[in-house]
Design a protein around this motif. Sequence first.
Motif, PDB file in Angstrom:
ATOM      1  N   ALA A 113      -8.168  -0.250  -0.714  1.00 45.07           N
ATOM      2  CA  ALA A 113      -6.996  -0.295   0.165  1.00 45.07           C
ATOM      3  C   ALA A 113      -5.952   0.754  -0.186  1.00 45.07           C
ATOM      4  CB  ALA A 113      -6.361  -1.695   0.097  1.00 45.07           C
ATOM      5  N   ALA A 114      -6.077   1.373  -1.337  1.00 47.17           N
ATOM      6  CA  ALA A 114      -5.105   2.396  -1.733  1.00 47.17           C
ATOM      7  C   ALA A 114      -5.177   3.621  -0.833  1.00 47.17           C
ATOM      8  CB  ALA A 114      -5.325   2.780  -3.192  1.00 47.17           C
ATOM      9  N   HIS A 115      -6.300   3.835  -0.187  1.00 48.39           N
ATOM     10  CA  HIS A 115      -6.437   5.022   0.679  1.00 48.39           C
ATOM     11  C   HIS A 115      -7.043   4.675   2.032  1.00 48.39           C
ATOM     12  CE1 HIS A 115     -10.709   4.835  -0.402  1.00 48.39           C
ATOM     13  NE2 HIS A 115     -10.310   4.738  -1.691  1.00 48.39           N
ATOM     14  N   GLU A 116      -7.025   3.367   2.387  1.00 52.08           N
ATOM     15  CA  GLU A 116      -7.579   2.974   3.678  1.00 52.08           C
ATOM     16  C   GLU A 116      -6.771   1.814   4.244  1.00 52.08           C
ATOM     17  OE1 GLU A 116      -9.025   2.978   6.899  1.00 52.08           O
ATOM     18  OE2 GLU A 116     -10.405   4.194   5.674  1.00 52.08           O
ATOM     19  N   ILE A 175      -3.406  -6.497   6.799  1.00 55.99           N
ATOM     20  CA  ILE A 175      -2.474  -5.421   6.435  1.00 55.99           C
ATOM     21  C   ILE A 175      -1.357  -5.422   7.471  1.00 55.99           C
ATOM     22  CG2 ILE A 175      -2.177  -2.943   6.121  1.00 55.99           C
ATOM     23  CD1 ILE A 175      -5.059  -2.773   5.227  1.00 55.99           C
ATOM     24  N   LEU A 176      -0.135  -5.725   6.978  1.00 56.10           N
ATOM     25  CA  LEU A 176       1.032  -5.840   7.847  1.00 56.10           C
ATOM     26  C   LEU A 176       1.840  -4.548   7.813  1.00 56.10           C
ATOM     27  CD1 LEU A 176       3.083  -7.562   9.534  1.00 56.10           C
ATOM     28  CD2 LEU A 176       4.119  -8.207   7.330  1.00 56.10           C
ATOM     29  N   ILE A 222       0.853  -1.198   0.000  1.00 53.26           N
ATOM     30  CA  ILE A 222       0.000   0.000   0.000  1.00 53.26           C
ATOM     31  C   ILE A 222       0.883   1.239   0.000  1.00 53.26           C
ATOM     32  CG2 ILE A 222      -1.781   1.257   1.281  1.00 53.26           C
ATOM     33  CD1 ILE A 222      -2.739  -1.436   2.365  1.00 53.26           C
ATOM     34  N   ASP A 223       1.938   1.197   0.803  1.00 54.19           N
ATOM     35  CA  ASP A 223       3.005   2.209   0.782  1.00 54.19           C
ATOM     36  C   ASP A 223       4.281   1.485   1.183  1.00 54.19           C
ATOM     37  OD1 ASP A 223       2.946   1.914   3.549  1.00 54.19           O
ATOM     38  OD2 ASP A 223       1.753   3.732   3.887  1.00 54.19           O
ATOM     39  N   ASP A 224       5.320   2.221   1.507  1.00 49.66           N
ATOM     40  CA  ASP A 224       6.603   1.571   1.796  1.00 49.66           C
ATOM     41  C   ASP A 224       6.600   0.759   3.080  1.00 49.66           C
ATOM     42  OD1 ASP A 224       7.693   2.483  -0.499  1.00 49.66           O
ATOM     43  OD2 ASP A 224       8.604   4.273   0.412  1.00 49.66           O
TER      44      ASP A 224
END
Length: 535
Positions: free
Chosen positions: A375-378, A408-409, A341-343
């Motif tokens: 999931a891109a923004h949550e 989500i880890l 989703i991000d780093d």
Amino acid sequence: MKKKFRISVLGLELIFGAVVFGAFMCVLNSYNGYREFKNELEVIYGTVTEQFAQTAATYVNSQKIDYWIENGADDEWYETNERLIDITEASELVYVYVTKVAPDYMSRTYVFDTVNHQEKNSKVIELGYVQSLEKKDDYYRGKLRDVLEYSDNYSMFSYKKGGGHVTSAVPLLDTTGKPCAIVSVVKPMHEIKEYKRRFLKSIIIWALILTTLFIALYALFLYLGIIRPILLVTYETSHLAEHHGELTGGLKKVRGHNEISTLAKSVEKMSDDLNRFIIDLTHATAEKERLGAELNVAKKIQAEMLPRVFPPYENHSEVELFASMEPAKEVGGDFYDFYMIDDDHFALVVGDVSGKGVPAALFMVITKTLLKDTAAHEFDPAKIFEHVNTILCESNESGLFVTCWMGILTISTGELKFANAGHNAPIIVQNGEIKYLKTKPNLMLAGMEGIPYTTHSIKVSKGDRLFIYTDGVTEATDAQNELYGEERLLKVMQTIDDKSPREVIGIVRDDINAFVKDAPQFDDITMLEMLYKGL
């Protein structure tokens, strides 16, 4: 078209069967007739011979039986003997003899014995002669007992090459009416041989005539009513098979309302149906080939939609992962997904759409896309599920639904947030303990609008594993319809030691194959394992 006339094997078998049956009935009727004839002769001879014996009994003074045995013959004995000889000669008897049987039925004493003068090889037994009965069988002694104890007459028949004879015995009664001796008469049956010969000749001739007539009429009936129509049906069916469903029209000759005419009409109808079927099959085959090609394309597209690069991220060695999906049909409703989703946040998703085939595959694509976009923004799995559930319920006229597990880890801290929408509990390997990560699951996605979902959280450490799967794993069935089950899956996971995720999934799949053997796969099988290596 000129037809070949062939010998009907069925006709030969039926006629042969009729011949065998006729011969059997001929023999059976002849035997039964002869047996009845023999029984009638025995009744006649037995009755006549018993009458002779009763007549002979009237000549004997029963009061002097014991006297004659003890003291020998007197004038009355000689007079009685002459009368018995007269009846022997006049009635063409072989013997007439009077005996007194011992109380134990093991011997008898002769009082009178006459022999027909034509019997050259027989001698008269003298008065007082005691004959042993020890060699006689129980049946014979029983007959003697019946005469003396119950006053029953009896007749015994003996058959030999010359014709045989009948022996009849009647009781000789004393003044009190009790039997005191036995009067026996033996009458030859020389004429029975000629009777038998004439009777057998007559009955066999008539049986052969009637059997031959029956077989001839039966064969004619078989040919006209069965064999000829069957030959026509056989020829037409062979022509139908060799000429792509075409008939010659010969079945029109089969008339009547029996099963063969019904068969002929059925063959004609089958020809029409077969021709229509061939046309329809040609179109259906072309359509099936087109659909098969399209399904192969759909299968390829579906496979390409699922992540297939392992390890997935070269710059994120903190997570090692492997996954596989095997559809039960060309395309399936199971899916898995994972993405950064991000780093610092890594998402894991495994889902199972109700149903199979193309509808489930399309619904899977929609669900997978919605989950990833949301999931891109949550970062909260429960809120992601709530948002996706609302969208899926808006236009779910087909009534499909999705069970789904999403985690989500946070890579830097090892915190794993997850939510379960009616899905199987995954297996977690943590601190040397292997167990199911069980929480109270929420309702599946697209099941009902407005359902709240719950986010759970656990902390994973270096070396911890997470094995996520669909119910195609635990519900795999063998030929006896026994389930693979959660317990067996847990036992297999206890053997993984330090295996890589790819090796773990291979071990589980091999164990499933060993369990189900040749039983067909009824559901999609999807597995994903993540190994957390830490920073």
